[in-house]
Design a protein around this motif. Structure first.
Motif, mmCIF file in Angstrom:
data_model
loop_
_atom_site.group_PDB
_atom_site.id
_atom_site.type_symbol
_atom_site.label_atom_id
_atom_site.label_comp_id
_atom_site.label_asym_id
_atom_site.label_seq_id
_atom_site.Cartn_x
_atom_site.Cartn_y
_atom_site.Cartn_z
ATOM 1 N N ILE A 82 0.866 -1.180 0.000
ATOM 2 C CA ILE A 82 0.000 0.000 0.000
ATOM 3 C C ILE A 82 0.903 1.231 0.000
ATOM 4 C CG2 ILE A 82 -1.821 1.267 1.195
ATOM 5 C CD1 ILE A 82 -2.620 -1.404 2.521
ATOM 6 N N ALA A 83 0.806 2.030 -1.043
ATOM 7 C CA ALA A 83 1.700 3.182 -1.216
ATOM 8 C C ALA A 83 1.657 4.139 -0.029
ATOM 9 C CB ALA A 83 1.367 3.921 -2.514
ATOM 10 N N THR A 84 0.463 4.440 0.472
ATOM 11 C CA THR A 84 0.378 5.410 1.568
ATOM 12 C C THR A 84 0.992 4.882 2.858
ATOM 13 O OG1 THR A 84 -1.890 4.697 2.053
ATOM 14 C CG2 THR A 84 -1.617 6.657 0.641
ATOM 15 N N GLU A 85 1.086 3.564 3.006
ATOM 16 C CA GLU A 85 1.715 2.995 4.193
ATOM 17 C C GLU A 85 3.241 3.001 4.076
ATOM 18 O OE1 GLU A 85 -0.072 -0.701 5.379
ATOM 19 O OE2 GLU A 85 -1.932 0.314 5.908
ATOM 20 N N LEU A 86 3.744 3.414 2.929
ATOM 21 C CA LEU A 86 5.184 3.572 2.730
ATOM 22 C C LEU A 86 5.599 5.027 2.894
ATOM 23 C CD1 LEU A 86 5.644 1.242 -0.376
ATOM 24 C CD2 LEU A 86 6.216 0.745 2.010
ATOM 25 N N GLY A 87 4.670 5.845 3.378
ATOM 26 C CA GLY A 87 4.972 7.250 3.604
ATOM 27 C C GLY A 87 4.680 8.154 2.419
ATOM 28 N N ILE A 88 4.023 7.625 1.404
ATOM 29 C CA ILE A 88 3.677 8.428 0.232
ATOM 30 C C ILE A 88 2.317 9.071 0.484
ATOM 31 C CG2 ILE A 88 3.174 8.375 -2.241
ATOM 32 C CD1 ILE A 88 5.181 5.953 -2.317
ATOM 33 N N GLU A 89 2.260 10.371 0.362
ATOM 34 C CA GLU A 89 1.048 11.117 0.661
ATOM 35 C C GLU A 89 0.090 11.096 -0.527
ATOM 36 O OE1 GLU A 89 -0.289 15.668 1.812
ATOM 37 O OE2 GLU A 89 1.829 15.134 1.827
ATOM 38 N N LYS A 90 -1.176 10.813 -0.242
ATOM 39 C CA LYS A 90 -2.213 10.888 -1.266
ATOM 40 C C LYS A 90 -2.579 12.347 -1.461
ATOM 41 C CE LYS A 90 -6.581 8.805 -2.626
ATOM 42 N NZ LYS A 90 -7.611 7.817 -2.271
ATOM 43 N N GLU A 102 10.290 4.975 -7.617
ATOM 44 C CA GLU A 102 11.459 4.178 -7.249
ATOM 45 C C GLU A 102 11.266 3.485 -5.904
ATOM 46 O OE1 GLU A 102 14.206 3.204 -8.966
ATOM 47 O OE2 GLU A 102 13.086 4.087 -10.622
ATOM 48 N N LYS A 103 10.601 4.145 -4.981
ATOM 49 C CA LYS A 103 10.344 3.552 -3.668
ATOM 50 C C LYS A 103 9.492 2.292 -3.808
ATOM 51 C CE LYS A 103 9.431 5.193 0.891
ATOM 52 N NZ LYS A 103 9.002 6.322 1.706
ATOM 53 N N ILE A 104 8.426 2.380 -4.595
ATOM 54 C CA ILE A 104 7.547 1.228 -4.819
ATOM 55 C C ILE A 104 8.310 0.118 -5.537
ATOM 56 C CG2 ILE A 104 5.450 0.402 -5.997
ATOM 57 C CD1 ILE A 104 4.802 2.176 -3.642
ATOM 58 N N VAL A 105 9.066 0.468 -6.555
ATOM 59 C CA VAL A 105 9.841 -0.528 -7.310
ATOM 60 C C VAL A 105 10.813 -1.249 -6.374
ATOM 61 C CG1 VAL A 105 11.614 -0.803 -9.104
ATOM 62 C CG2 VAL A 105 9.572 0.573 -9.558
ATOM 63 N N ARG A 106 11.506 -0.504 -5.519
ATOM 64 C CA ARG A 106 12.461 -1.127 -4.588
ATOM 65 C C ARG A 106 11.759 -2.085 -3.631
ATOM 66 N NH1 ARG A 106 14.520 3.990 -4.339
ATOM 67 N NH2 ARG A 106 13.577 4.352 -2.311
ATOM 68 N N VAL A 107 10.603 -1.687 -3.122
ATOM 69 C CA VAL A 107 9.867 -2.560 -2.204
ATOM 70 C C VAL A 107 9.469 -3.854 -2.914
ATOM 71 C CG1 VAL A 107 7.698 -2.812 -0.914
ATOM 72 C CG2 VAL A 107 9.065 -0.742 -0.663
ATOM 73 N N ILE A 108 9.007 -3.748 -4.133
ATOM 74 C CA ILE A 108 8.625 -4.951 -4.884
ATOM 75 C C ILE A 108 9.839 -5.846 -5.096
ATOM 76 C CG2 ILE A 108 7.792 -5.828 -7.101
ATOM 77 C CD1 ILE A 108 6.066 -3.215 -7.199
ATOM 78 N N MET A 109 10.928 -5.256 -5.527
ATOM 79 C CA MET A 109 12.135 -6.037 -5.784
ATOM 80 C C MET A 109 12.667 -6.680 -4.500
ATOM 81 S SD MET A 109 12.437 -5.939 -8.986
ATOM 82 C CE MET A 109 14.046 -6.703 -9.159
ATOM 83 N N ASP A 110 12.536 -5.993 -3.378
ATOM 84 C CA ASP A 110 13.034 -6.522 -2.100
ATOM 85 C C ASP A 110 12.142 -7.613 -1.520
ATOM 86 O OD1 ASP A 110 15.162 -4.769 -2.261
ATOM 87 O OD2 ASP A 110 14.354 -3.359 -0.781
ATOM 88 N N THR A 111 10.862 -7.642 -1.884
ATOM 89 C CA THR A 111 9.943 -8.610 -1.279
ATOM 90 C C THR A 111 9.625 -9.787 -2.186
ATOM 91 O OG1 THR A 111 7.973 -7.404 -2.023
ATOM 92 C CG2 THR A 111 8.828 -6.879 0.180
ATOM 93 N N ARG A 112 10.178 -9.808 -3.386
ATOM 94 C CA ARG A 112 9.903 -10.941 -4.283
ATOM 95 C C ARG A 112 10.431 -12.233 -3.673
ATOM 96 N NH1 ARG A 112 12.718 -10.197 -9.655
ATOM 97 N NH2 ARG A 112 14.346 -9.627 -8.209
ATOM 98 N N GLY A 113 9.653 -13.290 -3.831
ATOM 99 C CA GLY A 113 10.127 -14.602 -3.446
ATOM 100 C C GLY A 113 9.893 -14.993 -1.999
ATOM 101 N N GLU A 114 9.353 -14.105 -1.177
ATOM 102 C CA GLU A 114 9.034 -14.502 0.190
ATOM 103 C C GLU A 114 7.788 -15.362 0.161
ATOM 104 O OE1 GLU A 114 8.756 -10.929 2.429
ATOM 105 O OE2 GLU A 114 10.836 -10.365 2.038
#
Length: 120
Positions: A82-90, A102-114
């Motif tokens: 959820i973007a807003t839970e990553l500190g991104i303001e609506k 880039e923040k969203i992309v990094r989170v996706i790349m970091d959480t793949r495969g769990e």
């Protein structure tokens, strides 16, 4: 491994952000991701997700429109971001910022495969 990205279909900055992050991943990692908007029917989502090994839902805010749409299908997400839970303001119709993408992309790349569904 193929990851399916189901993104928010909202018109706010955070909704547009999820779409833009998915498009960046399609460009950077060709063949690793498939992407679809939550505005499609549940049956269409199921068909387009196809053989993807993991489903990642990208919601723009806590309204969780993409998650709600996916709940009407036979699919269960492995990841929920959820973007807003990553500190991104609506900001309504505000413009999406590159650093937010880039923040969203990094989170996706970091959480793949769990293995368990996470709300990041």
């Amino acid at each position: 491994m193929t990851f399916a990205l189901v993104t928010c279909s909202g018109i706010s900055n955070t909704g547009k952000l999820t779409t833009q992050a998915a498009q960046i991943l399609l460009q950077r990692k060709p063949g690793q991701f498939v992407w679809m908007h939550a505005k499609q029917s549940a049956a269409t989502l199921e068909a387009e997700i196809g053989d993807a090994e993991e489903v990642i839902v990208l919601d723009g805010c806590t309204d969780c429109c993409a998650t709600k749409k996916l709940a009407h299908s036979n699919l269960v997400p492995h990841r929920h971001i959820i973007a807003t839970e990553l500190g991104i303001e609506k900001k309504g119709m505000g413009e999406v910022q590159y650093d937010e993408i880039e923040k969203i992309v990094r989170v996706i790349m970091d959480t793949r495969g769990e293995n368990e569904c996470t709300k990041t």
